[in-house]
Design a protein around this motif. Sequence first.
Motif, PDB file in Angstrom:
ATOM      1  N   GLU A 179      11.921 -63.569  94.838  1.00 37.81           N
ATOM      2  CA  GLU A 179      12.262 -62.264  94.279  1.00 37.81           C
ATOM      3  C   GLU A 179      13.777 -62.206  94.148  1.00 37.81           C
ATOM      4  O   GLU A 179      14.496 -62.452  95.111  1.00 37.81           O
ATOM      5  CB  GLU A 179      11.752 -61.147  95.196  1.00 37.81           C
ATOM      6  CG  GLU A 179      10.241 -61.038  95.166  1.00 37.81           C
ATOM      7  CD  GLU A 179       9.718 -59.798  95.882  1.00 37.81           C
ATOM      8  OE1 GLU A 179      10.518 -59.130  96.579  1.00 37.81           O
ATOM      9  OE2 GLU A 179       8.521 -59.518  95.734  1.00 37.81           O
ATOM     10  N   GLN A 201       7.775 -56.466  86.048  1.00 38.50           N
ATOM     11  CA  GLN A 201       6.449 -56.659  86.641  1.00 38.50           C
ATOM     12  C   GLN A 201       5.989 -58.114  86.588  1.00 38.50           C
ATOM     13  O   GLN A 201       5.276 -58.588  87.468  1.00 38.50           O
ATOM     14  CB  GLN A 201       5.409 -55.801  85.905  1.00 38.50           C
ATOM     15  CG  GLN A 201       5.461 -54.338  86.303  1.00 38.50           C
ATOM     16  CD  GLN A 201       4.643 -53.467  85.375  1.00 38.50           C
ATOM     17  OE1 GLN A 201       4.125 -53.935  84.342  1.00 38.50           O
ATOM     18  NE2 GLN A 201       4.514 -52.202  85.725  1.00 38.50           N
ATOM     19  N   GLU A 202       6.391 -58.799  85.527  1.00 41.08           N
ATOM     20  CA  GLU A 202       5.831 -60.129  85.297  1.00 41.08           C
ATOM     21  C   GLU A 202       6.504 -61.198  86.146  1.00 41.08           C
ATOM     22  O   GLU A 202       7.599 -61.015  86.653  1.00 41.08           O
ATOM     23  CB  GLU A 202       5.978 -60.489  83.806  1.00 41.08           C
ATOM     24  CG  GLU A 202       5.095 -59.631  82.945  1.00 41.08           C
ATOM     25  CD  GLU A 202       5.109 -60.071  81.488  1.00 41.08           C
ATOM     26  OE1 GLU A 202       4.050 -59.952  80.862  1.00 41.08           O
ATOM     27  OE2 GLU A 202       6.158 -60.516  80.987  1.00 41.08           O
ATOM     28  N   HIS A 203       5.792 -62.336  86.244  1.00 43.91           N
ATOM     29  CA  HIS A 203       6.385 -63.509  86.876  1.00 43.91           C
ATOM     30  C   HIS A 203       6.982 -64.388  85.778  1.00 43.91           C
ATOM     31  O   HIS A 203       6.327 -64.661  84.774  1.00 43.91           O
ATOM     32  CB  HIS A 203       5.333 -64.297  87.658  1.00 43.91           C
ATOM     33  CG  HIS A 203       4.943 -63.617  88.938  1.00 43.91           C
ATOM     34  ND1 HIS A 203       4.295 -64.254  89.968  1.00 43.91           N
ATOM     35  CD2 HIS A 203       5.129 -62.331  89.361  1.00 43.91           C
ATOM     36  CE1 HIS A 203       4.083 -63.399  90.954  1.00 43.91           C
ATOM     37  NE2 HIS A 203       4.575 -62.223  90.611  1.00 43.91           N
ATOM     38  N   GLN A 296      10.247 -63.123  90.365  1.00 42.74           N
ATOM     39  CA  GLN A 296      10.046 -61.761  89.899  1.00 42.74           C
ATOM     40  C   GLN A 296      11.386 -61.054  90.048  1.00 42.74           C
ATOM     41  O   GLN A 296      12.056 -61.183  91.082  1.00 42.74           O
ATOM     42  CB  GLN A 296       8.964 -61.063  90.721  1.00 42.74           C
ATOM     43  CG  GLN A 296       8.623 -59.708  90.138  1.00 42.74           C
ATOM     44  CD  GLN A 296       7.343 -59.123  90.740  1.00 42.74           C
ATOM     45  OE1 GLN A 296       6.808 -59.647  91.710  1.00 42.74           O
ATOM     46  NE2 GLN A 296       6.888 -58.034  90.162  1.00 42.74           N
TER      47      GLN A 296
END
Lengths: 323, 298
Positions: A179, A201-203, A296
Amino acid sequence: MSIEVIKAGLSTSIQDTGRSGNYHLGIPPSGGMDQRALRAANLLLGNAEDAAVLECALMGPVLRFTRELKVAACGAEMTPRINGVPQPINQVLHVPAGAVLSFEFVKAGARLYLAIEGGIDVPVCLGSRSTYALGSLGGLEGRPLKVGDVLETLSVMGAALVGRSMPRSLMPTFGTHYELRVIPGIYDHRLTDEARERFYQEHWSVASEADRIGYRFKGGTPLDFVTRKPPFGAGDDPSNIVDACYPIGSIQVPSGSEPIILHRDAVSGGGYAMIGTIISSDMDLVGQIQPHQTVQFVPVTLEMALAARQVYQADLEQLRRMP
Amino acid sequence: MSEHIITPARYSIAGDEFLFVEISEEMSLEAFFRSISITQRLEVESLDGVQEICAANASYQVRFDPDVLSVDVLIARLKALDIEVIQQSVRRLETRVIDVPVLYNDPWTHETLMRFRDRHQDPEGTDLEYAAHINGFNSVEDFIEAHSASPWFVSMVGFVAGLPFMYQMVPRERQIQVPKYLRPRTDTPKQTVGYGGCFSCIYSVRGAGGYQMFGVTPMPIYDPAQTQQHIDDTMIFFRPGDIVRYRPVERAEYDQLVVLAEEGRYRPRVAAFTFDLDAFNRDPDRYAQEVKEVFSEH
């Protein structure tokens, strides 16, 4: 003569804590991408904290030592071998005269920092020994190492004890998903609300184009920009702006497709809108992410960034006080 | 241009160490002058905690140490400087005019642009043909004439070491605009004369780039080896505020100048010049002529 380069590794360069004051002319800070690991390796050895070290990406070099020297390796998990015998990282090692130091393939993380007692001796260029390869500046002839290079060291600063090791509590751990904290801003108002929300929100996975200039990401949904008439001078792609300065750590998204985090060899400016900036205490981590690993992006406030900065600095203090 | 509307600057924090300040969304010399006036004053103030000040075309950024200087204090100071700058309206700059020879339509950028045709808006043409066409010129020759006939103002230095971004000193309706490549190239020849948005640039080193490519100059503009006598120990030749005159040259002269550069004997033609924004705004064409004549007077 001190150290001969037998194999250069994938991308091995001389780095220190970097240079400042030249970004307005297009010369970026350079320096180790993982500053904590660079400093830790020097501190373990008793070197000056900002001494020049080798930054070794993914696949390390093979080095022959023509005289005995102490070394310490911190950062990515790339097991060092002395004459073929595996050695621990995060520990002061004795390399005898004539020995060959090599590295196993990286197990976790992406960049290992090899400090050598005294620090590597190359000329100071604009205040730093760091290599800025794009500008052919600093380091050894302004480029990464190549076979046949010879490295010299400065005179020994401290008396490092062979076997001195970093307390386990201070050793970093590396994963496969990260993160990264971001302060949204600069031009993020140009994204549509849906695009902005989805971005966080997405990876996103690290693309093969991930180097000291910037880390490119793919795998997420392309970002939509708010439709508008392009301002004079910007160019007509919605991701274009009138060319401006790029903060180190800022995230740009050319044509909305693949975000790029600029790092320590950043281009200093250009015409792509930036949508936020990685906080300073997470920049070391960026340089430890391998291609294909995922991240993320997490939006944070300035207050949260400053709190993280305090934690980072307290951690460095602990490294400075390690027994 | 007293009708010029002054909009408030936009301040955006970038991480915990940078402040990004947009003077104007669109490019203008007014915005450039405001940006460089504020950043020059901030430089003089040497405020504790300010680490690096970078002026750009119509914006600027400040790197600061948040442990020493809070961003709120910095923004308050910059707002005050902005008001001073607007009121005092210092609009003159002691600068230089520099002659930059250009081999347009050269073989090296041609080879490179052909290699990256899949990243271009017009895969069938060249960058020059595309730029000429979308700007309404009948031929590449006419386009080159427009590109080199009027001088250019260096409004930012950066991207890579010493790359100048240049803004053409003509009325806005005559300014050339071209988009950047759809996807940036991974290669650009050293000293390529490029174009993106309303800016011309000279790539100081070989590397990635997104601007359209029109030609190359034999003139070294970045000198990490420190062998060029016209470049000081900052290693960078151009400074914001410099004025550039592009001079189209033929291959023979280009080759001669390249040899001089390789031997460290290149001497660019440079003349001192006072730029006055109001005089320029009153009559850009006459002003361009003055710049052009600066060399014939010497």
